[in-house]
Design an enzyme around this catalytic site. Sequence first.
Site, short mmCIF file in Angstrom:
data_model
loop_
_atom_site.label_atom_id
_atom_site.label_comp_id
_atom_site.label_asym_id
_atom_site.label_seq_id
_atom_site.Cartn_x
_atom_site.Cartn_y
_atom_site.Cartn_z
CG HIS A 27 62.75 21.17 -43.96
ND1 HIS A 27 63.75 22.12 -43.81
CD2 HIS A 27 61.65 21.83 -44.42
CE1 HIS A 27 63.28 23.30 -44.17
NE2 HIS A 27 62.01 23.15 -44.53
CG HIS A 67 63.16 20.53 -48.07
ND1 HIS A 67 62.88 20.63 -49.42
CD2 HIS A 67 62.48 19.44 -47.63
CE1 HIS A 67 62.07 19.64 -49.76
NE2 HIS A 67 61.83 18.90 -48.70
N GLY A 115 67.81 24.43 -52.94
CA GLY A 115 66.85 24.94 -51.96
C GLY A 115 65.64 25.49 -52.67
CG ASN A 186 56.27 12.47 -49.14
OD1 ASN A 186 55.45 13.30 -49.53
ND2 ASN A 186 57.49 12.82 -48.76
CG HIS A 261 57.60 19.76 -45.17
ND1 HIS A 261 58.19 19.17 -46.27
CD2 HIS A 261 57.93 21.08 -45.24
CE1 HIS A 261 58.84 20.09 -46.97
NE2 HIS A 261 58.69 21.26 -46.37
CB SER A 382 65.87 37.83 -82.40
OG SER A 382 64.81 37.76 -83.33
CD GLU A 408 62.17 32.51 -72.55
OE1 GLU A 408 61.98 33.29 -73.50
OE2 GLU A 408 61.32 31.68 -72.16
CG HIS A 470 58.13 41.80 -76.54
ND1 HIS A 470 56.87 41.48 -76.09
CD2 HIS A 470 58.58 40.73 -77.25
CE1 HIS A 470 56.56 40.26 -76.53
NE2 HIS A 470 57.58 39.79 -77.22
#
Length: 657
Positions: A27, A67, A115, A186, A261, A382, A408, A470
């Site tokens: 890249h 990258h 990455g 950019n 890119h 819980s 999460e 769930h």
Amino acid sequence: MSSNDIKCINTLRVLGAEIITKAKSGHPGIVLGAAPIAHTLFTRHLNINAQDEKWFNRDRFILSAGHGSALLYMLLHLSGYNISMDDLKNFRQKGSKTPGHPEYGHVPGVEITTGPLGQGLASSVGFAIAESYLAAKFNKPEYSIIDHYTYVLCGDGDLQEGVAMEAMSLAGHLGLGKLIVLYDSNDVQLDGDVSLANSEEIEQKVLSMNWNYLKVEDGNDCDAIDKAITVAKTNSTKPTLIEIKTVIGYGAPNSGESSVHGKPMPEEDIVALRKFLEYTEEPFTVPSSVKDFYEYNVQKRGYDACSSWNSQLTQYSKTHQAEYNQLCNFMYDDFKITDFSDMPSYAPGTKESTRKVMGKILDWMSTKLPNLIGGSADLSSSTMVKGADGIYGQANPLGRNIKFGVREHAMAAITNGITLHGGLRGFCSGFFVFSDYLKPAVRSAAIMQLPSVFLFSHDTVCVGEDGPTHQPIEQLTMFRATPNTNLFRPADACEMASAMLLAFEKNTYPTVVVSTRQAMPNLDCTNYEGVSKGAYIAFEPKGTPSYAIVTCGSELVLSIEVAKKLEKEQIFARVVSMPSMFLFDKQDAEYKNTILPKRMKKIMAVEMGSSMCWYKYATHVHGIDTFGASMPISEIYDSYGFNVDTIYNEFIKMINE
């Protein structure tokens, strides 16, 4: 901005383009565009020392835009790390020290494998939490023993990932002032202009998340970049994002276009790049002036900073001996539980959900292991999982309970960052079905051989009334199928305590521990040694067994009842508890054959989840290969055929086939 800066930046640009073109892969866009940003950071701010790569108080640099690895490898080469010009020439080749994306533990000087966009930025929050906590614990008015920054280089793609936004939200809430993000802005990404997919104002976004925002209009201006970083370092109560406007592929004929890119430049384009930059050095060479510049401004400066820290640490050891000894224990993870006399215990015949056992064991372990830090995704009541010493934050920087909120995705990446930083062991927790959200971070931990710990509750359809959204089905198989990942599914309190102790050892893999919502009977056949080997004989019939039932978790007691009923019919079936397929697979052939002998005529596996992974050990699987349904837990067992009679009848049918 000196002529030396220009020479160094142009060297990075041309050499980067050359090694990418030689590899026929890579890249060049970010290398050409962001070279001034990285150069300024490394030569004017970043404190690292290649002669002591793991110097504890070094700054951490995270290339979230992984990258751009060619740029990082060149910088590490110039900074004195064991990356040669031949290594650079072998970029992205088989067996190379310079793989396609930065790999922790494989490339000298790389702090984290990156990455997958957003993961590096999210994990940087964990690095900053670790620095903040350890600084509060060990610094004295006259000694700043823990005093370093976490720097991130990211791009537009990182900031579009949800995991990054979750983590940045938490970082702003926690006021992590030593986290500085350098945003290579950019306005172009792989599919075209950023404006085609994004129209938000990043300044307003980060300010609303309690971040400091700075902007550099010219990404080629090292002095402006330097000034912005300097200002960011003065803001101790907020993390800072510095938006730096750059041109993707600067100097290439197709600069400013999406085509630059991720596509290696043709040789004629490199000729044009050299002409644009007025660069005449031989290919694949670094001018002596550039080497000298980095030797003085990175290598020597870092060496001096490390030496000064070591001198300070020596004085600290004399005036604060107890704290110094404890600091060493933290730095080298030199903690071990030796006294188990007060460990929570549960007598056979009693009943307790393994999630409650998990929480109580973790609380106990936290008193023995002061380097444990973590929390739950707004679910501690819980999952029963929380850190010790109160809630971590600016008001209580020594709290070890991190309130991750409903984040999460970021929670697991942050846990990786905490563990990668060193000195602390990170853990996090949530409902098992939502492990889908954080799977990428668990996978990253596995790739890095990182001993992060992920603790989940509500492990089967026995969640009950909440229904299929769930109720986990495929998640057990998902983690068992992930290389270098250990999943424990304990059956009772003894197995859970064993799993928790094993999870926090000095492992070279992440550990996932899952627990039940419902109360389970504590058995007299479970034991630590068996759990440590992944599988063991939990029930042996009086006659020589010709069959086996292999199972784990809440289905162990059910399987034993089935085996006892079979025994009354003179059908002898051994029951094997297999809380960890990962550890069992690591045992030698002799042990495996002792537990599941090849002479066994047929083996049935029993688990309330996807059947797929069990065919490795069993000829028949009694599992669940549909999604669950909302109903009271009392009706679930019969609805899905997890009762003695159903499994007994299925077993009889199996052996008669």
